[in-house]
Write a protein that holds these residues in place. Structure first.
Motif, PDB file in Angstrom:
ATOM      1  N   PHE A  44       6.708  -6.156  -3.410  1.00  0.00           N
ATOM      2  CA  PHE A  44       7.824  -6.193  -2.210  1.00  0.00           C
ATOM      3  C   PHE A  44       7.466  -7.170  -1.490  1.00  0.00           C
ATOM      4  N   CYS A  45       6.227  -7.513  -1.276  1.00  0.00           N
ATOM      5  CA  CYS A  45       5.845  -8.675  -0.427  1.00  0.00           C
ATOM      6  C   CYS A  45       5.821 -10.105  -1.143  1.00  0.00           C
ATOM      7  N   MET A  46       6.221 -10.991  -0.454  1.00  0.00           N
ATOM      8  CA  MET A  46       6.697 -12.457  -1.153  1.00  0.00           C
ATOM      9  C   MET A  46       5.165 -13.067  -0.608  1.00  0.00           C
ATOM     10  N   PRO A  47       4.856 -13.947  -1.536  1.00  0.00           N
ATOM     11  CA  PRO A  47       3.606 -14.858  -1.552  1.00  0.00           C
ATOM     12  C   PRO A  47       3.721 -15.737  -0.388  1.00  0.00           C
ATOM     13  N   ARG A  48       5.038 -16.195   0.215  1.00  0.00           N
ATOM     14  CA  ARG A  48       5.174 -17.056   1.275  1.00  0.00           C
ATOM     15  C   ARG A  48       4.996 -16.312   2.590  1.00  0.00           C
ATOM     16  N   TRP A  49       5.089 -14.980   2.621  1.00  0.00           N
ATOM     17  CA  TRP A  49       5.097 -14.276   3.756  1.00  0.00           C
ATOM     18  C   TRP A  49       3.842 -14.361   4.714  1.00  0.00           C
ATOM     19  N   SER A  50       3.812 -14.284   5.893  1.00  0.00           N
ATOM     20  CA  SER A  50       2.628 -14.241   6.626  1.00  0.00           C
ATOM     21  C   SER A  50       1.879 -12.782   6.317  1.00  0.00           C
ATOM     22  N   TRP A  51       0.453 -12.693   6.509  1.00  0.00           N
ATOM     23  CA  TRP A  51      -0.096 -11.638   6.452  1.00  0.00           C
ATOM     24  C   TRP A  51       0.363 -10.468   7.237  1.00  0.00           C
ATOM     25  N   ARG A  52       0.734 -10.787   8.519  1.00  0.00           N
ATOM     26  CA  ARG A  52       1.186  -9.864   9.392  1.00  0.00           C
ATOM     27  C   ARG A  52       2.709  -9.086   9.188  1.00  0.00           C
ATOM     28  N   MET A  55       1.781  -6.778   6.022  1.00  0.00           N
ATOM     29  CA  MET A  55       0.864  -5.625   6.712  1.00  0.00           C
ATOM     30  C   MET A  55       2.083  -4.969   7.277  1.00  0.00           C
ATOM     31  N   THR A  56       3.088  -5.363   7.870  1.00  0.00           N
ATOM     32  CA  THR A  56       4.116  -4.576   8.734  1.00  0.00           C
ATOM     33  C   THR A  56       4.877  -3.480   7.661  1.00  0.00           C
ATOM     34  N   LEU A  57       5.177  -4.357   6.517  1.00  0.00           N
ATOM     35  CA  LEU A  57       6.218  -3.867   5.619  1.00  0.00           C
ATOM     36  C   LEU A  57       5.156  -2.766   4.990  1.00  0.00           C
ATOM     37  N   CYS A  58       3.947  -3.080   4.260  1.00  0.00           N
ATOM     38  CA  CYS A  58       2.825  -2.380   3.933  1.00  0.00           C
ATOM     39  C   CYS A  58       2.825  -1.020   4.730  1.00  0.00           C
ATOM     40  N   ILE A  59       2.585  -1.035   5.772  1.00  0.00           N
ATOM     41  CA  ILE A  59       2.269   0.131   6.521  1.00  0.00           C
ATOM     42  C   ILE A  59       3.258   1.014   6.560  1.00  0.00           C
ATOM     43  N   TRP A  60       4.813   0.312   6.733  1.00  0.00           N
ATOM     44  CA  TRP A  60       5.693   1.088   6.766  1.00  0.00           C
ATOM     45  C   TRP A  60       6.075   1.870   5.227  1.00  0.00           C
ATOM     46  N   LYS A  61       5.846   1.254   4.365  1.00  0.00           N
ATOM     47  CA  LYS A  61       5.855   1.683   2.952  1.00  0.00           C
ATOM     48  C   LYS A  61       4.984   2.899   2.780  1.00  0.00           C
ATOM     49  N   ARG A  78      -9.224  -6.685   4.722  1.00  0.00           N
ATOM     50  CA  ARG A  78      -9.057  -6.211   6.110  1.00  0.00           C
ATOM     51  C   ARG A  78      -7.933  -5.402   6.135  1.00  0.00           C
ATOM     52  N   GLY A  79      -6.901  -5.735   5.314  1.00  0.00           N
ATOM     53  CA  GLY A  79      -5.538  -5.045   5.221  1.00  0.00           C
ATOM     54  C   GLY A  79      -5.837  -3.662   4.605  1.00  0.00           C
ATOM     55  N   ALA A  80      -6.639  -3.554   3.534  1.00  0.00           N
ATOM     56  CA  ALA A  80      -6.818  -2.230   2.822  1.00  0.00           C
ATOM     57  C   ALA A  80      -7.686  -1.358   3.777  1.00  0.00           C
ATOM     58  N   ARG A  81      -8.464  -1.801   4.326  1.00  0.00           N
ATOM     59  CA  ARG A  81      -9.479  -1.094   5.506  1.00  0.00           C
ATOM     60  C   ARG A  81      -8.353  -0.268   6.602  1.00  0.00           C
ATOM     61  N   ILE A  82      -7.342  -1.321   7.025  1.00  0.00           N
ATOM     62  CA  ILE A  82      -6.470  -0.639   8.026  1.00  0.00           C
ATOM     63  C   ILE A  82      -5.439   0.277   7.132  1.00  0.00           C
ATOM     64  N   GLU A  83      -5.201   0.262   6.114  1.00  0.00           N
ATOM     65  CA  GLU A  83      -4.489   1.073   5.346  1.00  0.00           C
ATOM     66  C   GLU A  83      -5.060   2.332   5.226  1.00  0.00           C
ATOM     67  N   ARG A  84      -6.288   2.134   4.750  1.00  0.00           N
ATOM     68  CA  ARG A  84      -7.082   3.403   4.611  1.00  0.00           C
ATOM     69  C   ARG A  84      -7.229   4.327   5.815  1.00  0.00           C
ATOM     70  N   ARG A  85      -7.676   3.582   6.913  1.00  0.00           N
ATOM     71  CA  ARG A  85      -7.695   4.262   8.442  1.00  0.00           C
ATOM     72  C   ARG A  85      -6.541   4.795   8.855  1.00  0.00           C
ATOM     73  N   ILE A  86      -5.206   4.301   8.637  1.00  0.00           N
ATOM     74  CA  ILE A  86      -4.182   5.040   8.652  1.00  0.00           C
ATOM     75  C   ILE A  86      -3.892   6.213   7.822  1.00  0.00           C
ATOM     76  N   ALA A  87      -4.058   6.071   6.683  1.00  0.00           N
ATOM     77  CA  ALA A  87      -3.925   7.054   5.633  1.00  0.00           C
ATOM     78  C   ALA A  87      -4.794   8.509   6.125  1.00  0.00           C
ATOM     79  N   LEU A  88      -6.207   7.886   6.646  1.00  0.00           N
ATOM     80  CA  LEU A  88      -6.872   9.142   6.940  1.00  0.00           C
ATOM     81  C   LEU A  88      -6.245   9.788   8.117  1.00  0.00           C
ATOM     82  N   TRP A  89      -5.870   9.022   9.105  1.00  0.00           N
ATOM     83  CA  TRP A  89      -5.318   9.222  10.309  1.00  0.00           C
ATOM     84  C   TRP A  89      -4.055  10.467  10.100  1.00  0.00           C
ATOM     85  N   LEU A  90      -3.453  10.057   9.118  1.00  0.00           N
ATOM     86  CA  LEU A  90      -2.064  10.882   8.686  1.00  0.00           C
ATOM     87  C   LEU A  90      -2.350  11.997   7.694  1.00  0.00           C
ATOM     88  N   ASP A  91      -3.665  11.999   7.238  1.00  0.00           N
ATOM     89  CA  ASP A  91      -3.963  13.046   6.454  1.00  0.00           C
ATOM     90  C   ASP A  91      -3.507  12.935   5.055  1.00  0.00           C
TER      91      ASP A  91
END
Length: 97
Positions: A44-52, A55-61, A78-91
């Motif tokens: 669902f993320c297009m290669p031409r999209w910015s990292w930000r 990540m915004t769409l990934c976090i929402w998903k 960096r993105g996967a570490r952020i996703e992991r942190r959010i996942a841990l925080w949300l149990d």
């Protein structure tokens, strides 16, 4: 319904696109084998999209998933570490592939 949805997390940035794609498809297969419904950012993320933007769409998903499947290369992303942190925080339940 988020009951059986698995968000797949792992390195994309810094890898050749084909290698990242293969890694995520392998993770998708692993989730299917566990009886889950994979949510694959490479689909669902297009290669031409910015990292930000990605990540915004990934976090929402990720918010709509109960489980998170972390690929072995997650610590170097960096993105996967952020996703992991959010996942841990949300149990969320995290599986390390």
């Amino acid at each position: 319904m988020k009951r059986n949805r698995w968000y797949i997390s792992g390195q994309i940035t810094g890898l050749p696109y084909a290698q990242a794609w293969d890694n995520f498809v392998r993770a998708e297969r692993a989730v299917y084998e566990l009886g889950g419904v994979p949510v694959n950012p490479m689909r669902f993320c297009m290669p031409r999209w910015s990292w930000r933007r990605c990540m915004t769409l990934c976090i929402w998903k990720l918010l709509w998933c109960r489980f998170v499947a972390m690929q072995p290369n997650w610590p170097v992303s960096r993105g996967a570490r952020i996703e992991r942190r959010i996942a841990l925080w949300l149990d969320k339940t995290i599986l390390y592939l």
